[in-house]
Scaffold this motif. Structure first.
Motif, PDB file in Angstrom:
ATOM      1  N   ASN A 114       0.823  -1.210   0.000  1.00 53.80           N
ATOM      2  CA  ASN A 114       0.000   0.000   0.000  1.00 53.80           C
ATOM      3  C   ASN A 114       0.857   1.261   0.000  1.00 53.80           C
ATOM      4  O   ASN A 114       0.550   2.240  -0.700  1.00 53.80           O
ATOM      5  CB  ASN A 114      -0.935   0.005   1.215  1.00 53.80           C
ATOM      6  CG  ASN A 114      -2.053  -1.011   1.111  1.00 53.80           C
ATOM      7  OD1 ASN A 114      -2.428  -1.410   0.010  1.00 53.80           O
ATOM      8  ND2 ASN A 114      -2.584  -1.450   2.250  1.00 53.80           N
ATOM      9  N   GLU A 115       1.947   1.253   0.769  1.00 56.64           N
ATOM     10  CA  GLU A 115       2.831   2.417   0.808  1.00 56.64           C
ATOM     11  C   GLU A 115       3.528   2.636  -0.526  1.00 56.64           C
ATOM     12  O   GLU A 115       3.745   3.767  -0.954  1.00 56.64           O
ATOM     13  CB  GLU A 115       3.876   2.241   1.916  1.00 56.64           C
ATOM     14  CG  GLU A 115       3.375   2.591   3.299  1.00 56.64           C
ATOM     15  CD  GLU A 115       2.967   4.051   3.417  1.00 56.64           C
ATOM     16  OE1 GLU A 115       3.743   4.938   3.006  1.00 56.64           O
ATOM     17  OE2 GLU A 115       1.858   4.302   3.923  1.00 56.64           O
ATOM     18  N   LYS A 117       2.296   2.009  -3.430  1.00 55.77           N
ATOM     19  CA  LYS A 117       1.311   2.653  -4.295  1.00 55.77           C
ATOM     20  C   LYS A 117       1.097   4.113  -3.911  1.00 55.77           C
ATOM     21  O   LYS A 117       1.028   4.993  -4.777  1.00 55.77           O
ATOM     22  CB  LYS A 117      -0.010   1.890  -4.233  1.00 55.77           C
ATOM     23  CG  LYS A 117       0.042   0.482  -4.801  1.00 55.77           C
ATOM     24  CD  LYS A 117      -1.308  -0.207  -4.643  1.00 55.77           C
ATOM     25  CE  LYS A 117      -1.293  -1.622  -5.197  1.00 55.77           C
ATOM     26  NZ  LYS A 117      -2.597  -2.296  -5.011  1.00 55.77           N
TER      27      LYS A 117
END
Length: 254
Positions: A114-115, A117
Motif C-alpha cells: 500500500n505504501e 502505491k
C-alpha cells in the motif's frame, strides 16, 4: 501453460534446509494473504538445493494449497539465485520477498504494498525496527550499512532487511549475480527506478540457525568484494538521451 488470469501480488520465499521452519512460516504467510490481502495472489516457494526434507514438504504444501507453487534449483546456489529462480515464474504486477526463517512478519507485506502505491515508487524496502539479532550482528550490520552508503550513496537505512515489495517491471533492467540481493535497492536506483523505505517488524528466528551468509569473517570479505563490484558497475553505467520523431526519451543502458 497457465490460462488463469495473473494475480496482482506474487510472494517469493527462498528456503535452504529449513524443514523445521517451512510449514509454520508458510502457514502464517498463507493466513495473512487469505485474510489481509484484498487481491489475487500467488506464493512461490524456492528450494535452494536443500539436502533435508525441505523439498518434500514444499511439494506437499503445493499439492494441498493451489495458489502455492514450488521451484527447485540445483545445486545449492545462494539466495540471489533462489530469488531469481522464483522471480522467473512469478506473474504478479507486484512482487514481495521475505526470508524463510520467520523473522520477517508477513503482515508487513500488504502495508509495504500500500505504501509503494501511495508514494508512487518502484521499490519499498523494510527497516527492521527493534531487531532481535545479537549485538555482534547488529554492530556488523550497522558498520556495513555505513560503508555501503558512503560508497554507493544509495541512502538505504537497512540493506540487510529481506522483506521488500517492488513492481514487476523492474525485473526487466536488473542484472543478477551472486549476492546481488544484498544490493537490490542500489541496483534499482542504478537502473533509474525510485526507492523508498519504512519500518517493519522483526522477530526471533522460529527454529534452527541461519543458512545464508554464515560466518562474520566470511561475510566481511565477501561483502567487500561485492561492494567493489557494484561500485564498478554503477560507475560504468551509460546515461544518454534519444530524440526520435520529436519525442525525447530518457534511457540508461545497462
Amino acid at each position: 501453460m497457465n490460462n488463469q488470469p495473473p494475480p496482482e501480488l506474487s510472494i517469493v520465499v527462498p528456503f535452504y534446509n529449513e524443514e523445521n521452519c517451512l510449514i509454520p512460516v508458510c502457514s502464517e504467510i498463507i493466513k495473512v494473504l487469505t485474510e489481509g490481502v484484498d487481491c489475487p495472489w500467488e506464493l512461490i516457494l524456492v528450494d535452494d538445493g536443500s539436502t533435508d526434507r525441505t523439498a518434500d514438504l514444499m511439494d506437499s504444501l503445493c499439492t494441498s494449497t493451489p495458489p502455492v507453487k514450488a521451484v527447485h534449483i540445483s545445486p545449492n546456489s545462494g539466495q540471489s539465485a533462489a530469488l531469481e529462480g522464483g522471480f522467473s515464474v512469478t506473474r504478479g504486477t507486484y512482487i514481495a520477498v521475505l526470508d524463510g526463517d520467520g523473522q520477517n512478519d508477513p503482515r508487513d507485506i500488504p502495508i509495504l504494498m500500500n505504501e509503494l502505491k501511495l508514494r508512487d515508487v518502484h521499490l519499498m524496502c523494510g527497516i527492521r525496527a527493534n531487531r532481535t539479532d545479537t549485538r555482534l550482528r547488529k554492530l556488523s550490520s550497522k558498520i556495513a550499512n555505513h560503508i555501503r552508503n558512503a560508497i554507493l550513496k544509495d541512502n538505504i537505512t537497512d540493506m540487510g532487511c529481506a522483506i521488500r515489495v517492488f513492481r514487476r517491471q523492474c525485473l526487466e533492467r536488473i542484472q543478477f549475480f551472486r549476492n546481488a540481493h544484498r544490493f537490490f535497492p542500489a541496483l534499482m536506483l542504478r537502473a533509474g527506478y525510485t526507492v523508498s523505505e519504512m519500518p517493519v517488524n522483526h522477530r526471533p528466528r522460529i527454529k534452527g540457525t541461519s543458512k545464508y551468509g554464515m560466518g562474520i569473517q566470511n561475510r566481511l570479505w565477501t561483502g567487500i568484494v561485492d561492494l567493489a563490484g557494484v561500485y564498478w558497475l554503477t560507475k560504468r553505467t551509460l546515461s544518454y538521451t534519444i530524440r526520435e520523431n520529436h519525442a525525447t526519451l530518457n534511457k540508461e543502458d545497462q
